[in-house]
Design a protein around this motif. Structure first.
Motif, short mmCIF file in Angstrom:
data_model
loop_
_atom_site.label_atom_id
_atom_site.label_comp_id
_atom_site.label_asym_id
_atom_site.label_seq_id
_atom_site.Cartn_x
_atom_site.Cartn_y
_atom_site.Cartn_z
N VAL A 13 0.70 -1.26 -0.01
CA VAL A 13 -0.03 -0.11 0.09
C VAL A 13 0.78 1.31 0.05
O VAL A 13 0.30 2.33 -0.57
CB VAL A 13 -0.89 0.08 1.41
N LYS A 15 3.19 1.90 -2.01
CA LYS A 15 3.49 2.46 -3.13
C LYS A 15 2.44 3.43 -3.74
O LYS A 15 2.85 4.51 -4.42
CB LYS A 15 3.28 1.33 -4.20
N LEU A 16 1.48 3.34 -3.38
CA LEU A 16 0.22 4.48 -3.84
C LEU A 16 0.68 5.91 -3.16
O LEU A 16 0.67 6.95 -3.89
CB LEU A 16 -1.22 3.99 -3.34
N TYR A 17 1.17 5.71 -1.98
CA TYR A 17 1.37 7.13 -1.14
C TYR A 17 2.64 7.79 -1.81
O TYR A 17 2.82 9.07 -1.95
CB TYR A 17 1.61 6.59 0.18
N ILE A 93 -5.86 1.94 2.11
CA ILE A 93 -6.07 1.91 0.64
C ILE A 93 -7.34 3.22 0.58
O ILE A 93 -7.32 4.16 -0.12
CB ILE A 93 -6.42 1.01 -0.13
N PHE A 96 -6.02 6.41 1.66
CA PHE A 96 -5.41 7.09 0.72
C PHE A 96 -6.36 8.09 -0.46
O PHE A 96 -6.04 9.15 -0.66
CB PHE A 96 -4.62 6.08 -0.30
N TRP A 97 -7.40 7.30 -0.65
CA TRP A 97 -8.47 7.98 -1.80
C TRP A 97 -9.23 9.23 -1.26
O TRP A 97 -9.18 10.09 -1.68
CB TRP A 97 -9.30 6.79 -2.40
#
Length: 480
Positions: A13, A15-17, A93, A96-97
């Motif tokens: 997770v 990686k998204l950040y 996740i 994050f969004w």
């Protein structure tokens, strides 16, 4: 370049950040360049993006992308330090969004609506929280940040409770909890101007010169543990001493913001003494980083991450330590406060202490998140050049701002009579502002080099080694 698998799947997770952090970082630099041009060409982008809107976006993006970086780092580090999977990857996740959407809508609000109208539309009359630098966010955004922070800390705290406890993990969590709790002062906006300034500095100063230093120390220690192979006991001792000095000097060093806002005169002494000691933990970080690299037990293939880590310690000492010290004593600050000397310190301190440490953890973790121990040699070479390019660009900017600040003090602050008016002084600083703009362009070039390194492929021999290693990781049953 060897293939490698994540120790814990939930680390993915992060990686998204990291991707969001780097995208927002690029946006921050672009708005910074537009501000540099507006200093020289007053109507640049007017009326589409006035100076006050561009400045809000520039400073808010700085804070938000660093927070994304800290969150991604925590999601990567905590599972590895606790030796257990993240409590809820789905929550990470979702948050994050939520955070990304709230941040994007806030930026759109800054750019699309006059600030006074934005305050009216977002309920600022119900609870007045808007209008202060770095804390300009509308009330719904601030509430959203609190929700995201609570969910984030719940996720990490539950992970910590069920797993191994390490110094790196505990210091990181102390810093993250402190960051969230101190943000609550942003909801307090008293009518008394002195109290208002005190609460504002409780957020801004105690973030960047308090709890963020704990986060920085934990991230730096983690990267050095992984890339040098030095015993944890050695690194733990350094870490505890550094954070002790950081908190002692940082908390009482807040007094250097209390000199001239109406608080008792003893703050001139307390603020001067303890803020003058604030370079000590940063100097210790520099000694710590060099010491760990010299005592390394392995040559890690990711040498770019080592460079970013050592660069963090050195540039942090220069920006937060040396450039902070030169104008922190009250007799000096009387003349320099609010001049371009302050801007020089702020730019180099943020770059050295926090921008570089976030890039260091991204540089170390992102290759592993992409399934390899380190980036290809050519990619690392570009990455290292990007470090030097960005650092040189920042150095040019900081020296230009320092020169501008000294001239500003000479023309505007020192004369007891006949001091030059503010705008007339600004005209005299134009040459320095052109040099600063040139430094900003160089910095942007370095950032683009760094981003391009993600797309550089491995050479033929590296690719063959990678494929061979990947085959060894596949069982005979899987091959069949």
């Amino acid at each position: 370049m060897k293939p490698i698998a994540l120790k814990y799947k939930s680390q993915a997770v992060a990686k998204l950040y990291f991707i969001a952090a780097l995208a927002l970082f690029a946006g921050q630099i672009l708005f910074g360049l537009s501000l540099g041009l507006q200093y020289l060409v007053g109507d640049f982008l007017f009326p589409y993006i006035p100076f006050n809107q561009a400045r809000m976006v520039h400073t808010n993006l700085l804070i938000v992308w660093l927070l994304f970086g800290f969150m991604g780092a925590a999601y990567y580090i905590v599972p590895e330090e606790t030796e257990t999977e993240l409590w809820s990857p789905k929550l990470a996740i979702a948050l994050f969004w939520i955070f990304l959407t709230a941040g994007a809508l806030t930026i759109v609000g800054y750019l699309a609506v006059p600030y006074a109208k934005l305050a009216e539309l977002t309920g600022n009359d119900l609870l007045q929280t808007m209008g202060r630098e770095f804390l300009e966010q509308p009330l719904p955004t601030k509430l959203g940040i609190v929700v995201v922070a609570l969910g984030f800390l719940l996720n990490l705290s539950m992970t910590m409770l069920k797993g191994r406890k390490t110094s790196v993990g505990l210091v990181l969590m102390m810093g993250l909890w402190g960051l969230a709790l101190l943000f609550l002062f942003s909801f307090v906006n008293p009518h008394n101007l002195v109290r208002d300034k005190m609460y504002w500095w409780f957020v801004v100063h105690l973030w960047v010169e308090g709890v963020w230093e704990l986060i920085m120390g934990a991230l730096l220690a983690f990267v050095l543990v992984k890339t040098t192979g030095v015993d944890r006991e050695v690194i733990d001792k350094w870490l505890y001493v550094i954070i002790a000095f950081a908190l002692m000097t940082g908390i009482l060093g807040t007094g250097h913001h209390f000199y001239f806002i109406g608080l008792p005169g003893y703050w001139k002494v307390i603020g001067s003494v303890f803020s003058a000691m604030e370079p000590i933990p940063f100097f210790m970080m520099a000694v710590f980083a060099f010491n760990m690299v010299q005592r390394r037990r392995r040559e890690h293939p990711n040498q770019a991450a080592v460079l970013w880590a050592v660069g963090t310690a050195v540039m942090g000492f220069l920006g937060a330590g040396l450039w902070g010290f030169i104008h922190t004593l009250s007799p000096v600050n009387y003349y320099t406060h609010g001049t371009q000397v302050t801007a020089a310190h702020g730019h180099l301190a943020f770059y050295g202490a926090y921008v570089l440490v976030v890039i260091a953890i991204i540089s170390y973790a992102m290759p592993i998140l992409r399934g390899r121990e380190a980036n290809p040699r050519r990619a690392q070479s570009v990455e290292m050049w990007s470090f030097w390019t960005m650092s040189i660009g920042m150095g040019v900017m900081v020296l230009a701002l320092t020169g501008a600040g000294i001239l500003q003090v000479w023309l505007q602050r020192l004369p007891e009579s006949g001091a030059m008016p503010f705008m007339a002084t600004q005209d005299q600083l134009a040459t320095f502002y052109w040099v600063r703009l040139a430094g900003g362009v160089v910095f942007l070039g370095g950032l683009l080099m760094y981003l391009s390194s993600f797309f550089i492929k491995a050479s033929a021999d590296e690719l063959e080694t990678f494929r061979g290693g990947a085959q060894l990781k596949v069982s005979p049953a899987q091959r069949a």
